[in-house]
Motif scaffolding. Sequence first.
Motif, PDB file in Angstrom:
ATOM      1  N   GLY A   1       0.701  -1.312   0.143  1.00 54.31           N
ATOM      2  CA  GLY A   1      -0.108   0.018   0.064  1.00 54.31           C
ATOM      3  C   GLY A   1       0.849   1.331  -0.018  1.00 54.31           C
ATOM      4  N   SER A   2       1.895   1.164  -0.269  1.00 51.46           N
ATOM      5  CA  SER A   2       2.859   2.367  -0.218  1.00 51.46           C
ATOM      6  C   SER A   2       2.619   3.281  -1.400  1.00 51.46           C
ATOM      7  CB  SER A   2       4.344   1.934  -0.210  1.00 51.46           C
ATOM      8  OG  SER A   2       4.722   1.440  -1.560  1.00 51.46           O
ATOM      9  N   GLY A   3       2.270   2.958  -2.357  1.00 54.79           N
ATOM     10  CA  GLY A   3       2.033   4.043  -3.465  1.00 54.79           C
ATOM     11  C   GLY A   3       3.064   4.239  -4.384  1.00 54.79           C
ATOM     12  N   SER A   4       4.248   3.601  -3.982  1.00 52.91           N
ATOM     13  CA  SER A   4       5.406   3.822  -4.486  1.00 52.91           C
ATOM     14  C   SER A   4       5.594   3.351  -6.219  1.00 52.91           C
ATOM     15  CB  SER A   4       6.721   3.669  -3.830  1.00 52.91           C
ATOM     16  OG  SER A   4       6.729   2.089  -3.886  1.00 52.91           O
ATOM     17  N   ALA A   5       6.475   4.148  -6.899  1.00 59.73           N
ATOM     18  CA  ALA A   5       6.479   3.398  -8.269  1.00 59.73           C
ATOM     19  C   ALA A   5       6.902   1.990  -8.197  1.00 59.73           C
ATOM     20  CB  ALA A   5       7.441   4.410  -8.930  1.00 59.73           C
ATOM     21  N   GLU A   6       7.900   1.874  -7.266  1.00 61.68           N
ATOM     22  CA  GLU A   6       8.490   0.252  -7.246  1.00 61.68           C
ATOM     23  C   GLU A   6       7.453  -0.543  -6.941  1.00 61.68           C
ATOM     24  OE1 GLU A   6      11.860  -2.325  -4.769  1.00 61.68           O
ATOM     25  OE2 GLU A   6      11.006  -0.515  -3.923  1.00 61.68           O
ATOM     26  N   THR A   7       6.437  -0.290  -5.732  1.00 58.28           N
ATOM     27  CA  THR A   7       5.483  -1.093  -5.438  1.00 58.28           C
ATOM     28  C   THR A   7       4.383  -1.258  -6.578  1.00 58.28           C
ATOM     29  OG1 THR A   7       5.988  -0.757  -3.065  1.00 58.28           O
ATOM     30  CG2 THR A   7       3.689  -1.462  -3.670  1.00 58.28           C
ATOM     31  N   GLY A   8       4.299  -0.137  -7.192  1.00 61.43           N
ATOM     32  CA  GLY A   8       3.035  -0.300  -8.476  1.00 61.43           C
ATOM     33  C   GLY A   8       3.724  -1.236  -9.489  1.00 61.43           C
ATOM     34  N   ASP A   9       5.033  -1.386  -9.656  1.00 55.51           N
ATOM     35  CA  ASP A   9       5.596  -2.248 -10.808  1.00 55.51           C
ATOM     36  C   ASP A   9       5.266  -3.493 -10.304  1.00 55.51           C
ATOM     37  OD1 ASP A   9       7.036  -2.959 -13.031  1.00 55.51           O
ATOM     38  OD2 ASP A   9       8.931  -3.211 -11.753  1.00 55.51           O
ATOM     39  N   ILE A  10       5.747  -3.842  -8.889  1.00 53.85           N
ATOM     40  CA  ILE A  10       5.352  -5.134  -8.498  1.00 53.85           C
ATOM     41  C   ILE A  10       4.090  -5.955  -8.666  1.00 53.85           C
ATOM     42  CG2 ILE A  10       5.650  -6.615  -6.293  1.00 53.85           C
ATOM     43  CD1 ILE A  10       8.308  -6.042  -7.599  1.00 53.85           C
ATOM     44  N   ILE A  11       3.080  -4.770  -8.138  1.00 55.15           N
ATOM     45  CA  ILE A  11       1.815  -5.178  -8.258  1.00 55.15           C
ATOM     46  C   ILE A  11       1.240  -5.443  -9.510  1.00 55.15           C
ATOM     47  CG2 ILE A  11      -0.506  -4.195  -7.989  1.00 55.15           C
ATOM     48  CD1 ILE A  11       0.428  -2.664  -5.542  1.00 55.15           C
ATOM     49  N   ASN A  12       1.796  -4.636 -10.675  1.00 53.81           N
ATOM     50  CA  ASN A  12       1.495  -4.867 -12.005  1.00 53.81           C
ATOM     51  C   ASN A  12       2.003  -6.355 -12.440  1.00 53.81           C
ATOM     52  OD1 ASN A  12       0.695  -3.765 -14.826  1.00 53.81           O
ATOM     53  ND2 ASN A  12       2.691  -3.894 -15.370  1.00 53.81           N
TER      54      ASN A  12
END
Length: 203
Positions: free
Chosen positions: A55-66
Amino acid sequence: ANNADDPFPIWGTCMGFQLLTYLTSGENLLTDTNSTLVSYPLYFQQAYKTSKLFGSGSAETGDIINILSKENVTFNAHFYGITPKTFNNNTKLRTFYRMLTTNYDDNGKEFVSMIEAFKYPFYGAQWHPEKNNFEFVAKLGPNLHHSADAIKVTLYMAQFFVNEARKSSHKFKNATEEAAALIYNFPVVYTAGNTSYEQCYFF
């Protein structure tokens, strides 16, 4: 320990995930889920948005979720799991953990694949985040992926949990005691011909 402001994180993988549900609920709530030697994408549930893990909203986390939601990079090797219905019907489980993701086994049965405690640094994955980097044994089959994205997933999970562990102030009394506890004191043995693991440590 956590209630006493002494950070103590726990991560449960596969059977460890199942054990967390047992320890929290006090009963065996598992059902048959045929998910052996297969990789799936994850189905993210609404609760992931408020989780520490995703839930951090960071670009890295977004990439992993994708990656996790679109690619077959989560390796499963289990015969049992817990269904979302069972999870939600159990007061102890649903009030202790967020249900982050689910999956469907090879027979179409839905099972919970990731959880995170609301209050404590406790995390569970029914799949194996570690195998993408380290296991190349032929008997695990072609469904264990080693792509760049699969490796990213392993590193993300490892770095997240290590950062949780860094919050702990626990340490050895001295350098001698620390050195005696290191894994490097034990030889690693090549076991790919006899087990499902490339290497094993024997204690």
